[in-house]
Design an enzyme around this catalytic site. Structure first.
Site, PDB file in Angstrom:
ATOM      1  N   THR A   1       0.833  -1.208   0.000  1.00  0.00           N
ATOM      2  CA  THR A   1       0.000   0.000   0.000  1.00  0.00           C
ATOM      3  C   THR A   1       0.864   1.253   0.000  1.00  0.00           C
ATOM      4  OG1 THR A   1      -1.907  -1.064   1.020  1.00  0.00           O
ATOM      5  CG2 THR A   1      -1.684   1.301   1.369  1.00  0.00           C
TER       6      THR A   1
ATOM      7  N   CYS B   1     -21.519  -6.905   1.012  1.00  0.00           N
ATOM      8  CA  CYS B   1     -21.802  -7.089   2.432  1.00  0.00           C
ATOM      9  C   CYS B   1     -20.559  -7.421   3.232  1.00  0.00           C
ATOM     10  CB  CYS B   1     -22.847  -8.167   2.620  1.00  0.00           C
ATOM     11  SG  CYS B   1     -24.430  -7.572   2.062  1.00  0.00           S
TER      12      CYS B   1
END
Lengths: 219, 409
Positions: free
Chosen positions: B75, B331
Site C-alpha cells: 500500500t 456485504c
C-alpha cells in the site's frame, strides 16, 4: 473487514426460525433487491377478525445479518396485533440480537420494513386502508430518510445530522446530504439507498440528491 | 482458535510466515539490532545486512540494488509510486491512466489526485480481466504522465501481458507502474525485459513478515518524496528501516524463488482440483482467466460466483466450519459496494455479491481442497434452499420445507 456478530446473530443465522413459504398465506411482501445484495420475502397468515399475525415464514437472499434479522423479526411479530407491529421501530430486530455492527444496521431496517410492507398490502386488500394519496410532505420524506442508515455509524442519516436541506417544489425534491471528508466513499451507497427507498414509495417526484463533504466539495 | 483445524484459503490476503524466516529474523532484534545510518560497528553491520538483502531481492527481478526502496508494504509502495510521479511530473502533464481492476491502494490514490487537478481515466478490461491494449492506446494523450496496471489481479487472478503494456508506455514516453504484490514470488519477473519503470511488491504474500515491501524505481525515474527527515532509503523514505522485516523479506524471497517451480506445480494442481470440484456445482461461474487462458492465471487463485446466494453468508458459514476465504460481496465491504474488479469484468451486481475467492499456499493439501469442496457444496445448498432470489425455472433449488432441511443438518 472482520465482522463481529453476537452469539444470538450467529444462532439465528445458522439455525433460522420460521424459514420457508407459508402455503396458505394472506399477506406477502418482498423487500430489497438482488442488485443491493439483500432481499427478504415474507409470507404471513393474519387472522382477518382479530388482526393477529398467526403465522409467518421468510426467505432470504443476503448476508448473515440479513438472515438473522429476518429470522428474529418473525419471532418478534408472531402472535402480535398488526397495529402493534406497524408502530415498531426499525432497529427492533438488531437490538433483540444484542446489536449489529454499524455497517449492518440497514439489515434490521429491511427486516422490519418487509413485514410492515406485507401488513400494508393486507390492509389494502381487506379495505382497512385506502391507497394513500402520494403527496410527499417534508415530514413524510424525513420519515423515509430515517430508514437510510449511515454505513459507518449505524445510525440513520436524519439522526446522524447528515441531511442538511430538504426542499419539495412541486414535482421536484431536493435533498442535500453532508458527509465528513473521510466518508466520501459511502456517498454512492447512500445516494442509491435514497433513490431506492423513494422509488419503493412509488412517488413520482424527480429526486435530486446532492452529497457534499464538509469541506464544501461536491461528491 | 485451534490453528490445527483451520483451513486457510485466504493466502491472497496474507500468509503464514515460514518458521525458518521467523527464526532468522530474531537475531536482528536480539544481537544485530543497529541502525544503518549509525557510524559505529553495529551501524556498519546493519548497513551491510540491509545492502545484502537489497542485493538479493533486486536480483530476483533483474534490478540493481540501488533501484529498490524499502517501504512498509504494498500500500505504501503504491502510494509512493502514484503520488511520487504525479508530484514530480505535474509540469509535464496532468493525465493518469489506471486499469479498471486496480487495488484500492492504486485506485483511491489516483482518484484522490483529481482533487489536485489531475485527470484520471480507467482503461477497460475484457471479460476475463485482460487489459484492452487498444483502449489503452486510444486513451493516451501528450499530457499522460503515468500508466498503472496491476501485474496479477488480487481478486480474479488474471495476469496481464506486462511486457506489451510496458512497451506501449515506452513508445509514448510515459512512466509505467505495476502492482506486483500478488505476482512476486509466484512468477519470474524481469523489470528490464518487461519494460517496467516502477513496481510494487511485498513480503507477507510469500510467507514473509508483514509490514515490509519495496518499490522498484528504474534508474532515471524521479519521484517526489513523501516522507522527509533523515537520509534513509536514498533520502526517498526517511525513518529507520525495519531491518528484521527486511531481512525476513529477503529470506522469504529466496525461499520462494528457490522453490518456485515445485511450489507452482503444486499450487496449480491444487488450484485446478479446487476449481474442477467447485465447478461441478450448478449455476456457478469461474471469474478471471480460465479455459485457454488458464496459463495466464495466478497459480494460487480461484474465484467463483455462486448464483442466487450472497457471498458474505457463504463466507460466514465456511468460517463457522473453520474455513477461511474472502468475498467480493458488498456485504463484506465497509462501503456496501460490490467489488469494482468484478463489475469491471462485466458481472452484474448480484453476481458480484455471490463471489468467493479461494487463495492457496504451498502448505495447502489435497485433503484440505477436498474438504473445502464438500463444505462449499453443503453451504451453497443450504443457502439456496432458503433464498428469496431463485428464478422460477430453477425452483428445484428451493427446498419446499426449508425448516425440516435445516433441522436435518
Amino acid at each position: 473487514m472482520a465482522l463481529k456478530y453476537t452469539k444470538e446473530t450467529i444462532e439465528h443465522f445458522t439455525k433460522p426460525h420460521n424459514l420457508g413459504t407459508l402455503e396458505n398465506h394472506n399477506a406477502e411482501a418482498t423487500e430489497g433487491s438482488p442488485a443491493c445484495g439483500d432481499m427478504v420475502n415474507y409470507t404471513l397468515q393474519i387472522n382477518p377478525e382479530t388482526l393477529i399475525i398467526e403465522d409467518i415464514r421468510f426467505r432470504s437472499y443476503g448476508c448473515a445479518s440479513n438472515i438473522a434479522t429476518a429470522s428474529i423479526a418473525t419471532d418478534i411479530v408472531k402472535g402480535r396485533h398488526i397495529d402493534e407491529v406497524k408502530k415498531m421501530g426499525t432497529s427492533e430486530a438488531a437490538s433483540k440480537l444484542g446489536g449489529l455492527p454499524p455497517v449492518k444496521m440497514h439489515c434490521s431496517v429491511l427486516a422490519i420494513n418487509g413485514i410492515k410492507a406485507a401488513i400494508r398490502e393486507f390492509e389494502k386488500k381487506i379495505g382497512r386502508i385506502v391507497d394513500e394519496q402520494r403527496v410527499l410532505t417534508e415530514k413524510a420524506l424525513k420519515n423515509i430518510l430515517k430508514d437510510i442508515i449511515h454505513p459507518k455509524h449505524g445510525i440513520n442519516i436524519i439522526d446522524n445530522n447528515n441531511v442538511t436541506r430538504i426542499k419539495i417544489e412541486g414535482q421536484n425534491v431536493y435533498i442535500v446530504i453532508e458527509l465528513e471528508p473521510d466518508e466520501e466513499m459511502f456517498a454512492p451507497n447512500i445516494r442509491e439507498e435514497i433513490q431506492e427507498h423513494l422509488e419503493a414509495m412509488k412517488c413520482s417526484h424527480e429526486i435530486m440528491v446532492k452529497i457534499e463533504s464538509k469541506t464544501g466539495q461536491f461528491i | 482458535m485451534n490453528d490445527e483445524k483451520i483451513i486457510y484459503f485466504d493466502n491472497g490476503d496474507t500468509t503464514r510466515i515460514d518458521d525458518e524466516v521467523l527464526d532468522y529474523m530474531l537475531q536482528f532484534y536480539r544481537t544485530s539490532y543497529g541502525n544503518p545510518v549509525s557510524l559505529h560497528s553495529l551501524g556498519i553491520e546493519a548497513d551491510e545486512n540491509i545492502a545484502s538483502a537489497r542485493e538479493t531481492i533486486a536480483g530476483f527481478i533483474n534490478a540493481d540494488a540501488n533501484e529498490l526502496i524499502f517501504t512498509s508494504g504494498a500500500t505504501e509502495s503504491n502510494n509512493m509510486a502514484i503520488n511520487g510521479i504525479a508530484g514530480f511530473y505535474k509540469e509535464k502533464g496532468d493525465h493518469i491512466l489506471i486499469s479498471s481492476i486496480e487495488h484500492s491502494s492504486v485506485k483511491a490514490v489516483a482518484h484522490r489526485l483529481e482533487n489536485e487537478g489531475f485527470e484520471v481515466e480507467e482503461v477497460k478490461v475484457d471479460k476475463q480481466g485482460f487489459l484492452d491494449i487498444e483502449d489503452l492506446r486510444s486513451k493516451i494523450r501528450t499530457k499522460t504522465i503515468l500508466v498503472s496496471v496491476i501485474y496479477g489481479n488480487f481478486e480474479i487472478g488474471t495476469v496481464q501481458n506486462i511486457r506489451e503494456i510496458g512497451a506501449v508506455c515506452r513508445e509514448n514516453n510515459i512512466v509505467f507502474h505495476t502492482d506486483a504484490a500478488q505476482a512476486y514470488g509466484k512468477m519470474r519477473i524481469d523489470v528490464k525485459d518487461e519494460n517496467i519503470d516502477l513496481m510494487t511488491f511485498n513480503a507477507h504474500k510469500n510467507h514473509g513478515p508483514k509490514g515490509v515491501g519495496a518499490l522498484y524505481v528504474r534508474k532515471g525515474i524521479k519521484l517526489k518524496k513523501m516522507i522527509d527527515g533523515g537520509s534513509h532509503e536514498f533520502g526517498m523514505r526517511s525513518g529507520s528501516e525495519n531491518i528484521p522485516a527486511i531481512m525476513g523479506f529477503a529470506l522469504a524471497s529466496e525461499i520462494a524463488y528457490r522453490d518456485l517451480e515445485i511450489n507452482n506445480s503444486h499450487l496449480i494442481k491444487m488450484r485446478d482440483r479446487l476449481a474442477d470440484g467447485l465447478l461441478q456445482i450448478d449455476h456457478v461461474t469461474y471469474n478471471g482467466a480460465h479455459g485457454e487462458n488458464i496459463d495466464k492465471r495466478l497459480p494460487h487463485n480461484v474465484d467463483i460466483t455462486f448464483q442466487y446466494i450472497e457471498g458474505e453468508a457463504i463466507l460466514m458459514h465456511l468460517s463457522l466450519r473453520n474455513i477461511c476465504v474472502s468475498s467480493g460481496s458488498a456485504c463484506s465491504s465497509k462501503t456496501l459496494e460490490p467489488s469494482h474488479v468484478l463489475t469491471a469484468i462485466g458481472l452484474k451486481h448480484e453476481q458480484a455479491h455471490g463471489s468467493i475467492r479461494f487463495t492457496l499456499s504451498k502448505f495447502t493439501t489435497e485433503e484440505e481442497v477436498d474438504s473445502v469442496i464438500q463444505n462449499v457444496k453443503e453451504v451453497v445448498e443450504i443457502l439456496r434452499s432458503m433464498s428469496s432470489f431463485i428464478p422460477e425455472e430453477h425452483s428445484e433449488l428451493i427446498n419446499k420445507d426449508a425448516k425440516t432441511f435445516y433441522k436435518k443438518k
